[in-house]
Design a protein around this motif. Structure first.
Motif, mmCIF file in Angstrom:
data_model
loop_
_atom_site.group_PDB
_atom_site.id
_atom_site.type_symbol
_atom_site.label_atom_id
_atom_site.label_comp_id
_atom_site.label_asym_id
_atom_site.label_seq_id
_atom_site.Cartn_x
_atom_site.Cartn_y
_atom_site.Cartn_z
ATOM 1 N N ARG A 83 0.897 -0.626 0.060
ATOM 2 C CA ARG A 83 0.197 -0.050 -0.311
ATOM 3 C C ARG A 83 0.585 1.295 -0.007
ATOM 4 N NH1 ARG A 83 -3.760 -0.213 5.339
ATOM 5 N NH2 ARG A 83 -2.114 -1.683 6.133
ATOM 6 N N ALA A 84 2.320 1.002 0.827
ATOM 7 C CA ALA A 84 3.198 2.120 1.009
ATOM 8 C C ALA A 84 3.492 2.904 -0.543
ATOM 9 C CB ALA A 84 3.934 1.747 1.827
ATOM 10 N N LEU A 85 3.489 1.540 -1.238
ATOM 11 C CA LEU A 85 4.564 2.161 -2.413
ATOM 12 C C LEU A 85 3.020 2.325 -3.050
ATOM 13 C CD1 LEU A 85 6.903 1.424 -4.336
ATOM 14 C CD2 LEU A 85 6.259 -0.993 -5.179
ATOM 15 N N ILE A 86 1.794 2.590 -3.138
ATOM 16 C CA ILE A 86 1.190 2.638 -5.028
ATOM 17 C C ILE A 86 1.150 4.074 -4.040
ATOM 18 C CG2 ILE A 86 -1.454 2.344 -4.772
ATOM 19 C CD1 ILE A 86 -1.562 -0.455 -4.468
ATOM 20 N N ASN A 87 0.629 4.131 -2.703
ATOM 21 C CA ASN A 87 0.360 5.851 -2.338
ATOM 22 C C ASN A 87 1.652 6.825 -3.423
ATOM 23 O OD1 ASN A 87 -1.131 5.174 -1.336
ATOM 24 N ND2 ASN A 87 -0.259 4.626 1.392
ATOM 25 N N ASP A 88 3.117 5.967 -2.715
ATOM 26 C CA ASP A 88 4.371 6.899 -3.209
ATOM 27 C C ASP A 88 4.281 7.020 -4.790
ATOM 28 O OD1 ASP A 88 7.170 7.817 -2.763
ATOM 29 O OD2 ASP A 88 7.371 6.276 -3.964
ATOM 30 N N GLN A 89 4.120 5.996 -5.286
ATOM 31 C CA GLN A 89 3.753 5.900 -7.072
ATOM 32 C C GLN A 89 2.062 6.811 -7.030
ATOM 33 O OE1 GLN A 89 6.216 5.196 -7.882
ATOM 34 N NE2 GLN A 89 7.078 3.090 -8.825
ATOM 35 N N PHE A 90 1.782 6.781 -6.758
ATOM 36 C CA PHE A 90 0.379 7.613 -6.739
ATOM 37 C C PHE A 90 0.670 9.051 -7.417
ATOM 38 C CE2 PHE A 90 -2.969 10.761 -5.601
ATOM 39 C CZ PHE A 90 -4.401 10.370 -6.644
ATOM 40 N N GLU A 91 1.311 9.810 -6.478
ATOM 41 C CA GLU A 91 1.717 10.817 -6.660
ATOM 42 C C GLU A 91 2.531 11.010 -8.217
ATOM 43 O OE1 GLU A 91 3.842 12.826 -3.382
ATOM 44 O OE2 GLU A 91 2.164 11.890 -1.786
ATOM 45 N N ARG A 92 3.933 10.072 -8.277
ATOM 46 C CA ARG A 92 4.021 10.330 -9.580
ATOM 47 C C ARG A 92 3.316 9.974 -11.049
ATOM 48 N NH1 ARG A 92 9.043 5.884 -8.604
ATOM 49 N NH2 ARG A 92 9.654 6.858 -10.671
ATOM 50 N N ILE A 93 2.580 9.240 -10.772
ATOM 51 C CA ILE A 93 2.037 8.873 -11.835
ATOM 52 C C ILE A 93 0.914 10.003 -12.453
ATOM 53 C CG2 ILE A 93 0.756 7.370 -12.645
ATOM 54 C CD1 ILE A 93 1.495 5.373 -11.143
ATOM 55 N N GLU A 94 0.382 10.585 -11.403
ATOM 56 C CA GLU A 94 -0.809 11.903 -11.587
ATOM 57 C C GLU A 94 0.422 12.931 -12.108
ATOM 58 O OE1 GLU A 94 -3.680 13.389 -8.097
ATOM 59 O OE2 GLU A 94 -1.965 13.524 -7.638
ATOM 60 N N ARG A 95 1.680 12.983 -11.752
ATOM 61 C CA ARG A 95 2.200 14.247 -12.695
ATOM 62 C C ARG A 95 2.058 13.930 -13.944
ATOM 63 N NH1 ARG A 95 6.000 14.173 -8.020
ATOM 64 N NH2 ARG A 95 7.479 13.079 -9.241
ATOM 65 N N LEU A 96 2.378 12.730 -14.707
ATOM 66 C CA LEU A 96 1.974 12.953 -15.624
ATOM 67 C C LEU A 96 0.797 12.331 -16.204
ATOM 68 C CD1 LEU A 96 4.615 9.417 -15.706
ATOM 69 C CD2 LEU A 96 5.005 11.864 -16.133
ATOM 70 N N THR A 97 -0.043 12.548 -16.103
ATOM 71 C CA THR A 97 -1.560 12.258 -15.847
ATOM 72 C C THR A 97 -2.567 13.764 -15.605
ATOM 73 O OG1 THR A 97 -2.695 11.231 -13.727
ATOM 74 C CG2 THR A 97 -1.872 9.739 -15.603
ATOM 75 N N ASP A 98 -2.438 14.785 -15.394
ATOM 76 C CA ASP A 98 -3.300 15.476 -14.624
ATOM 77 C C ASP A 98 -3.290 16.812 -15.551
ATOM 78 O OD1 ASP A 98 -0.623 16.487 -15.245
ATOM 79 O OD2 ASP A 98 -0.103 17.725 -13.272
ATOM 80 N N THR A 99 -2.189 17.054 -17.048
ATOM 81 C CA THR A 99 -3.135 17.309 -18.498
ATOM 82 C C THR A 99 -4.231 16.035 -19.027
ATOM 83 O OG1 THR A 99 -0.842 16.741 -19.318
ATOM 84 C CG2 THR A 99 -1.632 18.752 -17.716
ATOM 85 N N LEU A 100 -3.808 15.331 -18.975
ATOM 86 C CA LEU A 100 -4.137 13.870 -19.831
ATOM 87 C C LEU A 100 -5.446 13.777 -19.664
ATOM 88 C CD1 LEU A 100 -1.387 11.382 -20.651
ATOM 89 C CD2 LEU A 100 -2.694 13.047 -21.856
#
Length: 729
Positions: A83-100
Motif C-alpha cells: 500500500r505504501a508503494l501505491i501511495n508513493d507511486q500515485f503522486e508520480r503517476i498523477e504528475r504525468l496524468t494531470d493534463t491528460l
C-alpha cells in the motif's frame, strides 16, 4: 529519436518537468511499449522504471483518443505488493496524468469506501491496487466485475521480484487467469524490477502462452562507482557493543542515511542506542536524528518519517527493516549502512541501490558484522553480487493450500460453477499446472464432504464453513499474519507487537525508538498499555530465523576455505576473518570436501548445503536413527547438523555416509522421510490455508516449503567426504 515517438501532450509534460534526457531503461522501454509488446523492465532503484512504463502507455492511450471524454472504462491495471508503494507511486503517476484527463484511483484499505464505490459505478483510467484488494473486488462485486475488466489494455506488476519470491505471486498469477474470461483483448503485460535472478521465470509468469514473446529490457544502470567497506565489532552478551554504536554514530551524524537491520528488535535497539549516544555527546543541544521504521511502527509515524527523509536538508537517519527495501521514495541519500549480513544477494542489491540515486552520483555502502558467521556471510553475499548472481525465483508447485483458497474464491465470484467446469478451470490455470489431477479431484471431493463447498442446482457454491471463511476479513490475503496487540501510551497508538506468552505486565518493550514498560494487557480488545521505562531492563522482542540459499551456503564455505583477500574489509574485519579461517582449518575444512567431526559423544556434519537441503537431511537422519534404535538426537545450526545424546560408535561417520549415498542415489521413495517427521507439522501448518486441509495435503505442502529432497540428492552425489576424529579417539 525516442522523445518524438511520444504523444504531443506527453512531450509537453516532459518539457514542463524540465527533463534533460531519458534514463537507459526509458530509452529502451518507450519504443517497445508503443508497439504494445509484453515486456520485463529490469533496472536499478531510482532508474525511472515507473515513467518508463507510463510514458509510452499514456501516449498510446492519447493517440487512440482515449483521454478526457473519449476515455471509456478501466485501461491500466497496476498491481503493487505494498500500500505504501501505491501511495508513493500515485503522486508520480498523477504528475504525468494531470493534463491528460485520465482518472487515477488507488484502491486499498486506507481509501474510503464511498470513493471506491463512486469510481466503480463509472470505472475509467488507471487503477492501482494490491493483490488482496483485487481478490476482494472479484469476490464482493461479482455483478460489476465483467464490465470493470473488459476494456483493460495494460497490466503493470511493480516490484515483480517480490511477487516471484512469495506465495503472493502465485495468488496474483491465479487472479490474472481468473480475469481472462472478462477481457475483450489480451492486455500488454509489463513487469518492473531491480532484481530478477532468472528472467525466463519472469517471462513465463508474465505471459505463459508465449514466454519468448516477452521482451527483456535490461540496459544496465548508468555508470556509477560502488564504494563499499565492511567492519567487525563482536557482540557483548548478545547486545550491540557501544564501540559499534559510536562508530555508526560518527559515520552517520552529518549524513542522510538508511541503516538496514535484519530484525525489528535490532532496529529498535540500535535506534535507541544511537539517540542515547547523541544525548550523551551533545547534552541538551541534541535533536533527535535517528528514527525506526518497520511494520510494527504506527503507519502514521512511518509516513511522517518517509516525508522527513524526502524533504529535509538536515542530517537524518532512518533505521529500517526491509520495509524500505522496495521502491518507496525517500529522496536522495548520502549513505546506506547494513548491520549484519543480508540473507540474500537480491536484498543486498536492493539496499545498495538506495544510495547514488541522483544522476552522476556514486553508491556508498558500509557493512558491519557483529558475529563471525555474519562477517563471512557478508563477504560471500558481496562476492556473489560482484559476480552478478541473484537468487533465481523458485515458485512452489504443491500449492494445495492456494487451490483450496481459490476454489472458494472462484465459486463465490461466479456465483456457482459446475463441477466439471471447475476442474477444467483449475487445469487451465498456470498456478496449478503441476498438480496431479487425481489429487485435485480428491481435494475438491473432500471440500464437498466437509461442507466447505456444496452443490446447489448442479453448481458448486461455498458451504456453511466456506461462506464463513470467505466473508472473514482475513480471507483475501494468502500470507500469514500474526495476532497483534496494539501498544497504547494513553490515547496514543505507539505501534503493534506480536501476541505471545512473553508479553506480560512488568516487561519492557522497545518500540518507536523508546523503551516502554507494560502496565496492563486487555486481551479482549487486543490492547497493551505502556508507560515510559527508565530502568534499563533489556526490552522484549521476538525475531524469526533466516533461510540460506544453497549457492550462498557454498560461497560461505569457499570464503572459510579460501585464501582470497578482500580490499573492502577493514583491518579489524580482515583479522577476524583470518581467525575464522584458521579455526576452520583446524576443524578440517578444506575446499571440495564435506567434513564430519566424530567424537565419543557427538558427531557433527558441516554441510553448508542451504536451509531446505539441510532440513531434508536432518529429517532423513532422524528416520534412520529411529530405525537404528540409537538414542541420539539431532541439533541443527545454520551450516551443520550434530548427532548427540549418547555414545557414538566407532566408524559411525562412515556408516552415516554410506546410508546417505545409498538412500539418495538408489531409492525414489524415501521411507526415512516419513519416519523422521513429527506427528504434526513442525511449528504448525506450513502456510496460512494449509491449516484447513487434511494431514496428507499438509504434509505435501510442508515438505516442499521446508525440505528440498531433490536438491539434497544432487548435493550428496557431488560430495567428497572427510571424517575428522576429535577428543582423543
Amino acid at each position: 529519436m525516442t522523445f518524438e515517438l511520444l504523444s504531443p501532450t506527453i512531450q509537453k509534460k516532459i518539457w514542463d518537468l524540465e527533463w534533460r534526457q531519458f534514463t537507459p531503461i526509458q530509452e529502451a522501454a518507450i519504443p517497445v511499449l508503443l508497439e504494445k509488446r509484453h515486456c520485463l523492465l529490469m533496472a536499478g532503484t531510482a532508474s525511472g522504471k515507473t515513467e518508463a512504463a507510463f510514458l509510452p502507455i499514456l501516449s498510446a492511450l492519447e493517440k487512440a483518443g482515449q483521454t478526457g471524454e473519449g476515455l471509456n472504462g478501466l485501461k491500466v491495471l497496476y498491481l503493487s505488493p505494498l500500500r505504501a508503494l501505491i501511495n508513493d507511486q500515485f503522486e508520480r503517476i498523477e504528475r504525468l496524468t494531470d493534463t491528460l484527463d485520465i482518472p487515477l484511483l488507488k484502491w486499498h484499505s486506507d481509501v474510503s469506501r464511498s470513493k471506491k464505490m463512486t469510481w466503480l459505478d463509472n470505472p475509467r483510467g488507471i487503477l492501482q491496487i494490491t493483490p488482496e484488494s483485487l481478490e476482494s473486488l472479484l469476490v464482493n462485486h461479482t455483478e460489476k466485475v465483467p464490465r470493470l475488466f473488459q476494456g483493460v489494455e495494460f497490466i503493470i506488476l511493480d516490484e515483480l521480484h517480490a511477487f516471484l519470491e512469495s506465495d503472493r505471486g502465485l495468488h496474483v498469477q491465479s487472479l490474472l487467469h481468473r480475469m481472462r474470461r472478462y477481457l475483450l483483448q489480451t492486455p500488454v503485460m509489463v513487469g518492473l524490477s531491480a532484481t530478477i535472478g532468472s528472467p525466463e521465470v519472469a517471462q513465463r509468469y508474465l505471459y505463459a502462452d508465449d514466454p519468448d514473446g516477452v521482451a527483456v529490457l535490461n540496459p544496465g544502470d548508468e555508470k556509477r562507482q560502488i564504494f563499499l567497506q565492511a567492519d567487525y565489532f563482536g557482540k557483548e552478551n548478545t547486545t550491540l557493543p557501544q564501540a559499534l554504536v559510536r562508530d555508526i554514530y560518527d559515520l552517520t551524524r552529518s549524513k542522510k542515511t538508511i541503516l538496514f537491520c535484519n530484525s525489528r528488535g535490532q532496529v529498535e535497539e540500535l535506534t535507541h542506542k544511537l539517540n542515547e549516544t547523541g544525548k550523551q555527546l551533545s547534552g541538551a543541544l541534541y535533536t533527535k536524528r535517528y528514527y525506526p521504521h518497520h511494520s510494527s511502527i504506527d503507519k502514521g509515524e512511518r509516513e511522517w518519517i518517509e516525508e522527513q527523509m524526502r524533504t529535509t536538508a538536515q542530517p537524518l537517519t532512518v533505521v529500517s527493516t526491509n520495509t524500505l527495501e522496495l521502491g518507496i521514495d525517500i529522496g536522495s541519500l548520502d549513505l546506506v549502512v547494513q548491520l549484519d549480513a543480508t540473507s540474500s544477494v537480491s536484498s543486498l542489491k536492493q539496499r545498495l541501490g538506495r544510495s547514488g540515486r541522483r544522476a552522476g552520483t556514486d553508491s556508498y555502502l558500509m557493512m558491519y558484522a557483529t558475529e563471525e558467521e555474519d562477517l563471512v556471510q557478508a563477504v560471500a553475499v558481496t562476492e556473489l553480487l560482484f559476480d552478478k548472481w541473484i537468487e533465481p525465483p523458485e515458485p512452489r508447485t504443491a500449492v494445495y493450500d492456494l487451490l483450496f483458497h481459490q476454489l472458494l474464491a472462484l465459486c463465490t465470484e461466479r456465483q456457482g460453477v459446475f463441477r466439471d467446469e471447475l476442474l477444467e478451470e483449475i487445469a487451465a490455470n498456470p498456478t496449478f499446472a503441476e498438480l496431479e489431477s487425481t489429487r485435485v479431484r480428491e481435494l475438491l471431493q473432500w471440500m464437498l464432504e466437509e461442507d466447505w463447498l456444496e452443490v446447489v442446482e448442479g453448481r458448486c457454491i461455498p458451504g456453511i464453513q466456506g461462506e464463513r471463511l470467505v466473508r472473514s476479513r482475513d480471507f483475501y490475503s494468502v500470507f500469514q499474519t500474526p495476532v497483534l496487540y496494539k501498544v497504547m501510551h494513553g490515547t496514543r497508538l505507539v505501534g503493534t507487537i506480536e501476541a505471545s506468552p512473553l508479553v506480560m505486565a512488568g516487561e519492557t518493550v522497545l518500540l518507536g525508538g523508546a523503551t516502554w514498560e507494560i502496565t496492563e494487557i486487555d486481551e479482549k480488545r487486543g490492547m497493551v498499555y505502556v508507560i515510559p521505562a527508565f530502568d534499563g531492563k533489556r526490552p522484549l522482542w521476538l525475531s524469526g530465523g533466516r533461510q540460506v540459499h544453497p549457492q550462498i551456503a557454498e560461497q560461505i564455505y569457499a570464503v572459510y576455505t579460501g585464501n582470497e583477500e578482500y580490499d573492502y574489509l577493514s583491518p579489524r574485519a580482515w583479522h577476524r576473518l583470518q581467525e575464522a579461517r584458521l579455526l576452520a582449518k583446524r576443524q578440517g575444512f578444506e575446499a571440495g570436501v564435506c567434513v564430519l567431526q566424530e567424537g565419543a559423544r557427538a558427531l557433527t556434519l558441516y554441510d553448508f548445503a542451504g536451509t531446505r537441503r539441510q532440513n531434508a537431511l536432518a529429517t532423513l537422519l532422524r528416520g534412520w536413527l529411529r530405525e537404528q534404535g540409537l538414542g541420539l538426537v539431532i541439533k541443527q545450526s545454520t551450516f551443520s547438523i550434530t548427532l548427540e545424546g549418547g555414545e557414538i560408535p566407532k566408524g559411525f561417520a562412515k556408516k552415516l555416509v554410506t546410508f546417505l549415498v545409498e538412500v539418495l542415489t538408489r531409492h525414489t521413495e524415501l521411507k526415512y522421510l516419513m519416519m523422521g517427521r513429527s506427528a504434526e507439522p513442525e511449528g504448525g501448518p506450513a502456510s496460512k490455508f494449509a491449516a484447513y486441509l487434511p494431514m496428507n495435503f499438509q504434509r505435501w505442502i510442508e515438505d516442499e516449503i521446508e525440505r528440498d529432497v531433490e536438491g539434497l540428492r544432487v548435493w550428496v552425489q557431488a560430495q567428497k567426504w572427510k571424517a575428522v576424529r576429535v577428543g582423543g579417539r
